[in-house]
Design a protein around this motif. Structure first.
Motif, PDB file in Angstrom:
ATOM      1  N   ALA A 103      42.124  35.957  50.153  1.00 36.62           N
ATOM      2  CA  ALA A 103      41.811  36.126  48.732  1.00 36.62           C
ATOM      3  C   ALA A 103      40.933  37.353  48.571  1.00 36.62           C
ATOM      4  N   SER A 104      40.853  37.857  47.350  1.00 37.31           N
ATOM      5  CA  SER A 104      40.154  39.121  47.081  1.00 37.31           C
ATOM      6  C   SER A 104      38.802  38.943  46.408  1.00 37.31           C
ATOM      7  N   THR A 145      46.483  30.680  42.300  1.00 38.17           N
ATOM      8  CA  THR A 145      46.147  29.571  41.397  1.00 38.17           C
ATOM      9  C   THR A 145      44.639  29.422  41.381  1.00 38.17           C
ATOM     10  N   ASP A 146      44.010  28.767  40.412  1.00 42.78           N
ATOM     11  CA  ASP A 146      44.502  28.448  39.083  1.00 42.78           C
ATOM     12  C   ASP A 146      44.380  29.691  38.202  1.00 42.78           C
ATOM     13  N   ASP A 147      44.586  29.584  36.916  1.00 37.90           N
ATOM     14  CA  ASP A 147      44.652  30.785  36.077  1.00 37.90           C
ATOM     15  C   ASP A 147      43.371  31.613  36.103  1.00 37.90           C
ATOM     16  N   THR A 148      42.219  30.922  36.041  1.00 47.98           N
ATOM     17  CA  THR A 148      40.935  31.644  36.021  1.00 47.98           C
ATOM     18  C   THR A 148      40.730  32.387  37.338  1.00 47.98           C
ATOM     19  N   HIS A 149      40.978  31.678  38.412  1.00 48.58           N
ATOM     20  CA  HIS A 149      40.808  32.254  39.740  1.00 48.58           C
ATOM     21  C   HIS A 149      41.759  33.455  39.917  1.00 48.58           C
ATOM     22  N   TYR A 150      42.986  33.268  39.511  1.00 48.98           N
ATOM     23  CA  TYR A 150      43.993  34.324  39.633  1.00 48.98           C
ATOM     24  C   TYR A 150      43.578  35.560  38.814  1.00 48.98           C
ATOM     25  N   ALA A 151      43.018  35.325  37.637  1.00 49.54           N
ATOM     26  CA  ALA A 151      42.545  36.450  36.812  1.00 49.54           C
ATOM     27  C   ALA A 151      41.412  37.192  37.525  1.00 49.54           C
ATOM     28  N   GLU A 152      40.514  36.438  38.182  1.00 51.08           N
ATOM     29  CA  GLU A 152      39.423  37.079  38.930  1.00 51.08           C
ATOM     30  C   GLU A 152      39.974  37.905  40.092  1.00 51.08           C
ATOM     31  N   LYS A 168      42.847  39.449  40.168  1.00 46.83           N
ATOM     32  CA  LYS A 168      43.413  40.698  39.641  1.00 46.83           C
ATOM     33  C   LYS A 168      42.304  41.680  39.257  1.00 46.83           C
ATOM     34  N   THR A 169      41.207  41.143  38.719  1.00 42.08           N
ATOM     35  CA  THR A 169      40.071  42.014  38.385  1.00 42.08           C
ATOM     36  C   THR A 169      39.515  42.670  39.647  1.00 42.08           C
ATOM     37  N   ALA A 170      39.432  41.885  40.729  1.00 43.04           N
ATOM     38  CA  ALA A 170      38.922  42.459  41.988  1.00 43.04           C
ATOM     39  C   ALA A 170      39.837  43.591  42.465  1.00 43.04           C
ATOM     40  N   LEU A 171      41.136  43.396  42.356  1.00 46.76           N
ATOM     41  CA  LEU A 171      42.069  44.459  42.782  1.00 46.76           C
ATOM     42  C   LEU A 171      41.857  45.718  41.958  1.00 46.76           C
ATOM     43  N   SER A 172      41.816  45.548  40.625  1.00 44.33           N
ATOM     44  CA  SER A 172      41.740  46.763  39.804  1.00 44.33           C
ATOM     45  C   SER A 172      40.362  47.412  39.885  1.00 44.33           C
ATOM     46  N   GLU A 190      52.938  45.225  39.866  1.00 44.57           N
ATOM     47  CA  GLU A 190      52.811  46.166  38.752  1.00 44.57           C
ATOM     48  C   GLU A 190      51.374  46.688  38.640  1.00 44.57           C
ATOM     49  N   LEU A 191      50.426  45.759  38.771  1.00 45.17           N
ATOM     50  CA  LEU A 191      49.018  46.146  38.677  1.00 45.17           C
ATOM     51  C   LEU A 191      48.640  47.106  39.820  1.00 45.17           C
ATOM     52  N   VAL A 192      49.014  46.730  41.051  1.00 44.62           N
ATOM     53  CA  VAL A 192      48.586  47.500  42.222  1.00 44.62           C
ATOM     54  C   VAL A 192      49.262  48.869  42.244  1.00 44.62           C
ATOM     55  N   GLN A 193      50.564  48.886  41.960  1.00 46.92           N
ATOM     56  CA  GLN A 193      51.290  50.143  42.109  1.00 46.92           C
ATOM     57  C   GLN A 193      50.959  51.138  40.998  1.00 46.92           C
ATOM     58  N   ASP A 194      50.238  50.673  39.977  1.00 46.84           N
ATOM     59  CA  ASP A 194      49.724  51.580  38.951  1.00 46.84           C
ATOM     60  C   ASP A 194      48.428  52.266  39.365  1.00 46.84           C
ATOM     61  N   ILE A 195      47.787  51.754  40.407  1.00 49.71           N
ATOM     62  CA  ILE A 195      46.519  52.343  40.856  1.00 49.71           C
ATOM     63  C   ILE A 195      46.835  53.614  41.643  1.00 49.71           C
TER      64      ILE A 195
END
Ligand SMILES: *[C@@H]1O[C@H](CO)[C@@H](O)[C@H](O)[C@H]1NC(C)=O
Length: 305
Positions: A60-61, A88-95, A97-101, A141-146
């Motif tokens: 995990a990130s 999973t879950d939605d909140t964790h998954y959102a966090e 994605k934030t860590a990646l970006s 999509e998120l990662v390959q935009d970086i």
């Protein structure tokens, strides 16, 4: 004509001779106080591991600020990371994605060997195959935009028997990389049958992945395998140092000799883990190294080394 014939013979020979790479799955909490590992802790882990490989995988990130904290260690020790994204879950998954970006832009893409979305998410029934596909594609999509990350492979890791189930073939189709986990220990195998069973599991997974992708030109890794060194037996499987050493030689060296890349579960014992239900004590003894060891518990040399 002549040149191309020679070239193809050479590349065939090269393929046959290629040894699969080695990497380690890595926990992100310290054993001394179960705190999240700092950059210095990762640097010290990498110093221990570096005699054998410079490739590690985390699950995990955002948990334990793993991505933020591991980046300075990757740079300092020139390690490559397979980075997990908890799906999973939605909140964790959102966090996640934030860590990646937030943090991927702070390190060159060459340090990130690939990104795996979900870790046995299908095996646990945490996500449906179609929800996992959606998340793999969102993360790609998120990662390959970086900047610099346009060709970073994104996929998933799951248990071999999940991957050979045709109901999950869209997951394979939508993944750039698919890793298969297989534990002869958790199949209750005797030592005598453990490597047969491991090869059988992994070859089934690899065959299904290649057939589904319609190509043998794919990046494949065993995502997790290994043998515990202490704790309770599981059916016919006994966790001892001798058995772990035998599994290393027959299964891990063996499958690498067949050209299959292998991530070993896991680098270090995780003695911070609570001893929960199930097989008593085994969860804290999967390390190739003890929690503070600098020498492995048994020889990691393969005959081809
Ligand atoms: C060895 O493992 C395979 C599956 O991985 C299983 O089908 C077979 O029954 C096992 N053989 C023995 C003798 O345990």
């Amino acid at each position: 004509m002549r040149v191309s014939a020679i070239t193809s013979v050479l590349s065939l020979a090269g393929y046959a001779a290629a040894i699969g790479s080695l990497g380690f799955d890595l926990g992100v909490q310290r054993n001394s106080d179960s705190a999240c590992k700092t950059s210095d802790d990762y640097i010290s882990d990498f110093e221990t591991i570096s005699g054998y490989t410079n490739i590690v995988r985390v699950y995990a990130s955002s948990d334990c600020n793993t991505l933020e904290n591991i980046i300075p260690a990757l740079k300092e020790k020139d390690f490559k990371l397979f980075l997990g994204v908890w799906a999973t879950d939605d909140t964790h998954y959102a966090e996640e994605k934030t860590a990646l970006s937030t943090y991927l832009p702070t390190i060159d893409a060459s340090y990130i060997a690939g990104i795996t979305v979900g870790s046995e998410a299908l095996y646990r029934g945490d996500l449906s195959a179609s929800d996992l596909v959606t998340r793999i594609n969102e993360v790609r999509e998120l990662v390959q935009d970086i900047d610099g990350y346009s060709s970073t492979p994104v996929g998933t890791v799951d248990s071999w028997e999940i991957l050979i189930d045709g109901a999950n073939s869209d997951v394979i189709t939508n993944s750039d990389i698919v890793f298969a986990n297989a534990f002869s220990y958790w199949q209750g195998q005797t030592m005598a049958n453990s490597s047969y069973s491991f090869f059988d599991d992994i070859m089934q997974a690899l065959q299904v992945i290649q057939t589904t992708k319609g190509s043998t030109d794919i990046t494949f890794w065993v995502g997790e395998t290994g043998w515990a060194t202490d704790g309770g037996s599981y059916e016919n499987a006994d966790p001892t140092v001798d058995n772990a050493a035998q599994f290393w030689q027959e299964s891990i060296c063996g499958i690498r000799a067949w050209g299959v890349n292998t991530l070993v579960f896991e680098a270090f014992d995780e003695s911070w883990k609570p001893v929960t239900s199930g097989v008593s004590g085994v969860e804290t003894h999967w390390g190739v190294w003890t929690d503070d060891g600098t020498d492995p518990k048994y020889s990691l040399e393969c005959t081809f080394d």
